[in-house]
Design a protein around this motif. Structure first.
Motif, PDB file in Angstrom:
ATOM      1  N   GLU A 110      87.447  72.785  75.089  1.00 32.88           N
ATOM      2  CA  GLU A 110      87.129  71.522  74.433  1.00 32.88           C
ATOM      3  C   GLU A 110      85.882  70.842  75.006  1.00 32.88           C
ATOM      4  O   GLU A 110      85.040  70.352  74.241  1.00 32.88           O
ATOM      5  CB  GLU A 110      88.326  70.569  74.506  1.00 32.88           C
ATOM      6  CG  GLU A 110      88.140  69.270  73.728  1.00 32.88           C
ATOM      7  CD  GLU A 110      87.920  69.490  72.240  1.00 32.88           C
ATOM      8  OE1 GLU A 110      87.180  68.702  71.640  1.00 32.88           O
ATOM      9  OE2 GLU A 110      88.484  70.457  71.688  1.00 32.88           O
ATOM     10  N   PRO A 111      85.698  70.797  76.343  1.00 34.72           N
ATOM     11  CA  PRO A 111      84.515  70.102  76.873  1.00 34.72           C
ATOM     12  C   PRO A 111      83.183  70.729  76.470  1.00 34.72           C
ATOM     13  O   PRO A 111      82.156  70.048  76.508  1.00 34.72           O
ATOM     14  CB  PRO A 111      84.715  70.191  78.396  1.00 34.72           C
ATOM     15  CG  PRO A 111      86.188  70.370  78.579  1.00 34.72           C
ATOM     16  CD  PRO A 111      86.606  71.215  77.414  1.00 34.72           C
ATOM     17  N   ILE A 112      83.180  72.006  76.090  1.00 37.74           N
ATOM     18  CA  ILE A 112      81.916  72.666  75.757  1.00 37.74           C
ATOM     19  C   ILE A 112      81.794  72.969  74.267  1.00 37.74           C
ATOM     20  O   ILE A 112      80.789  73.530  73.837  1.00 37.74           O
ATOM     21  CB  ILE A 112      81.746  73.976  76.553  1.00 37.74           C
ATOM     22  CG1 ILE A 112      82.849  74.972  76.161  1.00 37.74           C
ATOM     23  CG2 ILE A 112      81.754  73.707  78.050  1.00 37.74           C
ATOM     24  CD1 ILE A 112      82.608  76.355  76.709  1.00 37.74           C
ATOM     25  N   ARG A 113      82.780  72.573  73.500  1.00 33.06           N
ATOM     26  CA  ARG A 113      82.786  72.923  72.072  1.00 33.06           C
ATOM     27  C   ARG A 113      81.554  72.384  71.347  1.00 33.06           C
ATOM     28  O   ARG A 113      80.874  73.118  70.623  1.00 33.06           O
ATOM     29  CB  ARG A 113      84.059  72.383  71.424  1.00 33.06           C
ATOM     30  CG  ARG A 113      84.202  72.705  69.943  1.00 33.06           C
ATOM     31  CD  ARG A 113      85.509  72.167  69.411  1.00 33.06           C
ATOM     32  NE  ARG A 113      85.702  72.498  68.016  1.00 33.06           N
ATOM     33  CZ  ARG A 113      86.773  72.152  67.316  1.00 33.06           C
ATOM     34  NH1 ARG A 113      87.757  71.479  67.901  1.00 33.06           N
ATOM     35  NH2 ARG A 113      86.878  72.479  66.051  1.00 33.06           N
ATOM     36  N   GLU A 114      81.252  71.118  71.516  1.00 33.39           N
ATOM     37  CA  GLU A 114      80.116  70.517  70.823  1.00 33.39           C
ATOM     38  C   GLU A 114      78.799  71.076  71.344  1.00 33.39           C
ATOM     39  O   GLU A 114      77.857  71.307  70.571  1.00 33.39           O
ATOM     40  CB  GLU A 114      80.146  68.994  71.000  1.00 33.39           C
ATOM     41  CG  GLU A 114      78.980  68.253  70.355  1.00 33.39           C
ATOM     42  CD  GLU A 114      78.867  68.467  68.845  1.00 33.39           C
ATOM     43  OE1 GLU A 114      77.768  68.210  68.314  1.00 33.39           O
ATOM     44  OE2 GLU A 114      79.857  68.894  68.209  1.00 33.39           O
TER      45      GLU A 114
END
Length: 305
Positions: free
Chosen positions: A108-112
């Protein structure tokens, strides 16, 4: 880690401790498969010792190594990986001909960042090895592929090597990954952390408890101790950086509170009703009938104290 074979060059950003131990694993794996390997880690003394021990090359300037590389493996804690990807995003034009492989256990922290980098044509292969650095081979091991860059020969070659050595490559989306990890990673880790916190209230040491314990406790303590040998920052990331982990923790707390109320009220029938429902759920596993046999085989294989 850096690797050169023909015109290909690889960097693993960390090889010491926690996620970095997986960097060391990939370094060893690639070397065994005919690659010349050079490693990098911010702990330079430890990296030098590891390089001498395993015959790896060594690079001490990460920026230079990345600029020279074609394939970059980021074997770093999730927040460090995020920071590296943010730096790459500042100058994406420098990395268009490279491919990055990140192995974070929380996505989640690197998804964007992954979406933005992909939009700028920076190839990123997002995987999650579902095994630890103690694995001797890839035979039967699962590796999740969360995102694969389009038309990337390096990505295809890398995944092909993993398959050839026995890995089971399973595809899943970013969204599905963290939902599933809340069940198969966060929940068992949390259960063992809570067990250890509870044991700390017991006046007996782990060594003394083992003198009285049967195989269930011994195997559970072995699992707990193995978990606590992971990088503690990675452990924190499993819970703090994955929104779905919070849902699993809250559900566990509700179920624990419900069982506590049932036991306090002495309602044996209600406890049994719940256990029977749990039994029916577990029977959906087609290997359920052999569970006790496999448990005993695991006990024997582990050489428990």
């Amino acid at each position: 880690m850096c690797h050169w074979q023909g015109d290909r060059f690889v960097v693993v950003a960390s090889v010491i401790g926690g996620a970095g131990r997986m960097g060391a694993w990939f370094a060893t794996f690639l070397k065994k498969n005919g690659y010349r390997v050079t490693i990098f880690d911010k702990n330079k003394a430890a990296a030098r010792a590891l390089a001498r021990k395993n015959g790896f090359g060594l690079v001490e300037d990460q920026d230079l190594a990345v600029r020279q590389a074609q394939l970059v493996i980021l074997a770093t804690p999730t927040q460090v990986t995020k920071s590296i990807l943010e730096q790459i995003l500042q100058h994406p034009e420098l990395f268009l001909e490279k491919m990055f492989v990140e192995i974070s256990s929380v996505k989640e922290p690197i998804r964007e960042l992954h979406r933005r980098l992909s939009a700028r044509a920076v190839p990123i292969l997002s995987i999650h090895p579902m095994f630890g650095p103690g694995a001797k081979t890839l035979a039967g091991k699962t590796i999740l592929t969360v995102a694969t860059p389009r038309r990337s020969g390096l990505a295809n070659s890398f995944l092909s090597l993993l398959r050839k050595r026995g890995a089971n490559i399973v595809r899943c989306s970013f969204q599905d990954h963290d939902k599933i990890m809340s069940a198969v990673l966060a929940l068992p880790h949390l259960l063992n952390i809570v067990m250890v916190k509870t044991l700390r209230k017991n006046p007996s040491s782990p060594e003394r408890l083992l003198r009285f314990a049967g195989p269930s406790f011994r195997l559970q303590l072995l699992l707990a101790e193995a978990i606590f040998q992971e990088n503690l920052n990675n452990e924190a990331s499993i819970f703090m950086d994955c929104k779905n982990s919070l849902n699993a923790i809250e559900e566990l707390a509700r179920e624990s509170a419900a069982i506590l109320r049932t036991i306090k009220s002495r309602k044996r029938y209600r406890l049994l009703e719940g256990l029977r429902a749990d039994y029916r759920y577990l029977r959906r596993d087609r290997f359920f009938s052999t569970a006790y046999q496999r448990f005993n085989e695991a006990v024997e294989a582990s050489n428990l104290r």
